[in-house]
Enzyme design. Structure first.
Site, PDB file in Angstrom:
ATOM      1  N   CYS A  61      52.746 -28.815  -1.717  1.00  0.00           N
ATOM      2  CA  CYS A  61      52.304 -29.383  -3.000  1.00  0.00           C
ATOM      3  C   CYS A  61      53.296 -29.161  -4.144  1.00  0.00           C
ATOM      4  O   CYS A  61      53.625 -28.027  -4.492  1.00  0.00           O
ATOM      5  CB  CYS A  61      50.955 -28.799  -3.375  1.00  0.00           C
ATOM      6  SG  CYS A  61      50.330 -29.521  -4.916  1.00  0.00           S
ATOM      7  N   CYS A  72      33.902 -35.327   1.089  1.00  0.00           N
ATOM      8  CA  CYS A  72      35.158 -35.964   1.472  1.00  0.00           C
ATOM      9  C   CYS A  72      36.067 -34.820   1.901  1.00  0.00           C
ATOM     10  O   CYS A  72      36.404 -33.961   1.085  1.00  0.00           O
ATOM     11  CB  CYS A  72      35.745 -36.711   0.281  1.00  0.00           C
ATOM     12  SG  CYS A  72      37.406 -37.348   0.583  1.00  0.00           S
ATOM     13  N   ARG A 104      40.158 -42.411   5.948  1.00  0.00           N
ATOM     14  CA  ARG A 104      41.013 -42.925   4.866  1.00  0.00           C
ATOM     15  C   ARG A 104      42.489 -42.633   5.080  1.00  0.00           C
ATOM     16  O   ARG A 104      42.884 -41.481   5.306  1.00  0.00           O
ATOM     17  CB  ARG A 104      40.573 -42.334   3.522  1.00  0.00           C
ATOM     18  CG  ARG A 104      41.494 -42.770   2.374  1.00  0.00           C
ATOM     19  CD  ARG A 104      40.960 -42.446   1.000  1.00  0.00           C
ATOM     20  NE  ARG A 104      39.592 -42.887   0.906  1.00  0.00           N
ATOM     21  CZ  ARG A 104      38.542 -42.068   0.818  1.00  0.00           C
ATOM     22  NH1 ARG A 104      38.718 -40.791   0.747  1.00  0.00           N
ATOM     23  NH2 ARG A 104      37.336 -42.557   0.784  1.00  0.00           N
ATOM     24  N   CYS A 112      49.476 -25.238 -11.040  1.00  0.00           N
ATOM     25  CA  CYS A 112      48.412 -24.673 -10.198  1.00  0.00           C
ATOM     26  C   CYS A 112      48.851 -23.315  -9.629  1.00  0.00           C
ATOM     27  O   CYS A 112      49.956 -23.189  -9.096  1.00  0.00           O
ATOM     28  CB  CYS A 112      48.079 -25.635  -9.070  1.00  0.00           C
ATOM     29  SG  CYS A 112      46.739 -25.026  -8.028  1.00  0.00           S
ATOM     30  N   CYS A 153      50.030 -23.872  -1.947  1.00  0.00           N
ATOM     31  CA  CYS A 153      49.992 -24.814  -0.821  1.00  0.00           C
ATOM     32  C   CYS A 153      51.413 -25.342  -0.570  1.00  0.00           C
ATOM     33  O   CYS A 153      52.003 -25.950  -1.472  1.00  0.00           O
ATOM     34  CB  CYS A 153      49.053 -25.963  -1.118  1.00  0.00           C
ATOM     35  SG  CYS A 153      47.438 -25.406  -1.716  1.00  0.00           S
ATOM     36  N   CYS A 173      34.379 -39.647  -7.477  1.00  0.00           N
ATOM     37  CA  CYS A 173      34.761 -38.551  -6.584  1.00  0.00           C
ATOM     38  C   CYS A 173      35.615 -37.584  -7.405  1.00  0.00           C
ATOM     39  O   CYS A 173      36.337 -38.005  -8.312  1.00  0.00           O
ATOM     40  CB  CYS A 173      35.568 -39.103  -5.405  1.00  0.00           C
ATOM     41  SG  CYS A 173      36.220 -37.842  -4.304  1.00  0.00           S
ATOM     42  N   CYS A 196      38.629 -41.563  -7.893  1.00  0.00           N
ATOM     43  CA  CYS A 196      38.724 -40.139  -7.560  1.00  0.00           C
ATOM     44  C   CYS A 196      39.574 -39.446  -8.626  1.00  0.00           C
ATOM     45  O   CYS A 196      40.656 -39.926  -8.970  1.00  0.00           O
ATOM     46  CB  CYS A 196      39.401 -39.952  -6.213  1.00  0.00           C
ATOM     47  SG  CYS A 196      38.654 -40.934  -4.920  1.00  0.00           S
TER      48      CYS A 196
HETATM   49  S1  SF4 Z   1      47.156 -28.736  -3.264  1.00  0.00           S
HETATM   50 FE1  SF4 Z   1      48.429 -28.320  -5.098  1.00  0.00          FE
HETATM   51  S2  SF4 Z   1      47.035 -28.645  -6.805  1.00  0.00           S
HETATM   52 FE2  SF4 Z   1      45.750 -28.393  -4.980  1.00  0.00          FE
HETATM   53  S3  SF4 Z   1      45.267 -26.229  -4.845  1.00  0.00           S
HETATM   54 FE3  SF4 Z   1      47.147 -26.501  -3.632  1.00  0.00          FE
HETATM   55  S4  SF4 Z   1      48.841 -26.113  -5.077  1.00  0.00           S
HETATM   56 FE4  SF4 Z   1      46.978 -26.453  -6.316  1.00  0.00          FE
END
Ligand code: SF4
Length: 326
Positions: free
Chosen positions: A73, A201, A273, A66, A70, A141, A110
């Site tokens: 993540c 959600c 949740r 990705c 974040c 979802c 989901c």
């Molecule tokens: S949480 Fe992870 S998978 Fe989702 S947008 Fe952020 S970096 Fe990408």
């Protein structure tokens, strides 16, 4: 204690005339623990059977690689976490997983994809997955990142019940955690989802080094959406080696329970949740979360890439607490 209200600049999900000020929610956090839980449980019983829990199962249909950053993540290309990038799963494999989830008791399936946002051709493929899940008699979802024009409508037409798009943290904490998009981007996608008539959600993650006031602001932001989300996942940070939050000090578990209680009181009819982090919480804290008004949980062996209590452990916990699947 008076405080300026949280400001919202856009319509739909963000212009409710301040039902909850951050100070109001912070005052809930300040209550004696038993008082807070009593209030939350009282609200909970007005709207739900306190012994029922809704079970959702989550599958990563496209993992890793990705471009977002974040800080929590392991799927981001910005961090070296050992997560291998993979392509979108074939439909048969996704539907096999959905069937297994249904047999294990999940009512909602989901599907998560690690995209900044789907392309038009991705939407067509995910629409086919949604139709397949719906044909199994489950709620569907999806969490696919930021949606473009028309995407939410295409997903709705395929039968999508819920779109997950978390605001992650308080507006003033957001930029500490993510730099590749803005808080407003999240609200834009939530607007699109609402406008298309798909249920929302939306929740966040606590334990990322935010202050109590920022936890209160996260809850107030959700509660002030108009209408507030039908489903509110509250995640407990799972620190993953290689991410910027790998060494984050763990949040006091009572603070997590307080966050659940504040969500229940401010959003009386939502499904609250328990999501990531249940393994770390342990059974006793999860039981307190149910007392505080949680009535849904992710169910299965794995969340997107982090562990989750296995199905047997969850069934055992539910039996110990006399809880049953909704
Ligand atoms: S949480 Fe992870 S998978 Fe989702 S947008 Fe952020 S970096 Fe990408």
């Amino acid at each position: 204690m008076q405080e300026a209200p949280v400001e919202f600049h856009r319509p739909a999900v963000r212009n409710n005339p301040q039902r909850w000020r951050v100070a109001d929610v912070a005052a809930l956090f300040e209550l004696p623990f038993n008082e807070l839980l009593f209030r939350a449980q009282t609200v909970h019983r007005e709207h739900f059977d306190p012994s029922q829990v809704q079970l959702s199962s989550l599958l990563s249909i496209k993992t890793g690689g990705c471009p977002e950053d974040c800080g929590y993540c392991p799927q981001s290309v910005h961090f070296d976490t050992g997560v291998e990038a993979s392509a979108l799963m074939p439909i048969d494999a996704v539907l096999d997983a959905a069937r297994r989830a249904k047999e294990a008791g999940a009512t909602r399936f989901c599907m998560g994809a690690a995209w900044r946002g789907p392309k038009d051709r991705d939407i067509e493929k995910v629409a086919a997955l949604i139709s397949g899940v719906k044909s199994l008699g489950m709620e569907a979802c999806a969490t696919l990142g930021m949606l473009g024009e028309g995407h939410a409508e295409q997903l709705r037409d395929a039968g999508l019940d819920y779109y997950n798009h978390n605001i992650d943290s308080a507006p003033d904490k957001y930029a500490d955690i993510i730099t590749t998009r803005h808080f407003e981007d999240r609200l834009d996608t939530l607007d699109k989802v609402r406008s298309a008539g798909v249920k929302v959600c939306c929740g966040g993650i606590v334990g990322m080094g935010e202050s109590r006031e920022q936890r209160a602001a996260l809850i107030a932001t959700l509660a002030n959406m108009d209408p507030y989300p039908e489903s509110v996942p509250i995640n407990h940070l799972v620190p993953v080696e290689g991410t910027p939050l790998a060494s984050q000090e763990a949040l006091d578990p009572f603070e997590f329970v307080r966050t659940i209680a504040a969500a229940r009181i401010t959003m009386p009819q939502t499904m609250v949740r328990l999501s990531a982090g249940r393994q770390q919480l342990g059974e006793a804290v999860q039981a307190l979360c149910f007392l505080a008004g949680a009535n849904s949980m992710f169910y299965g062996d794995k969340l997107l890439t982090t562990g989750n209590p296995d199905v047997q452990a969850d069934q055992s916990l539910m039996a110990k607490l006399g809880m049953r699947a909704a």
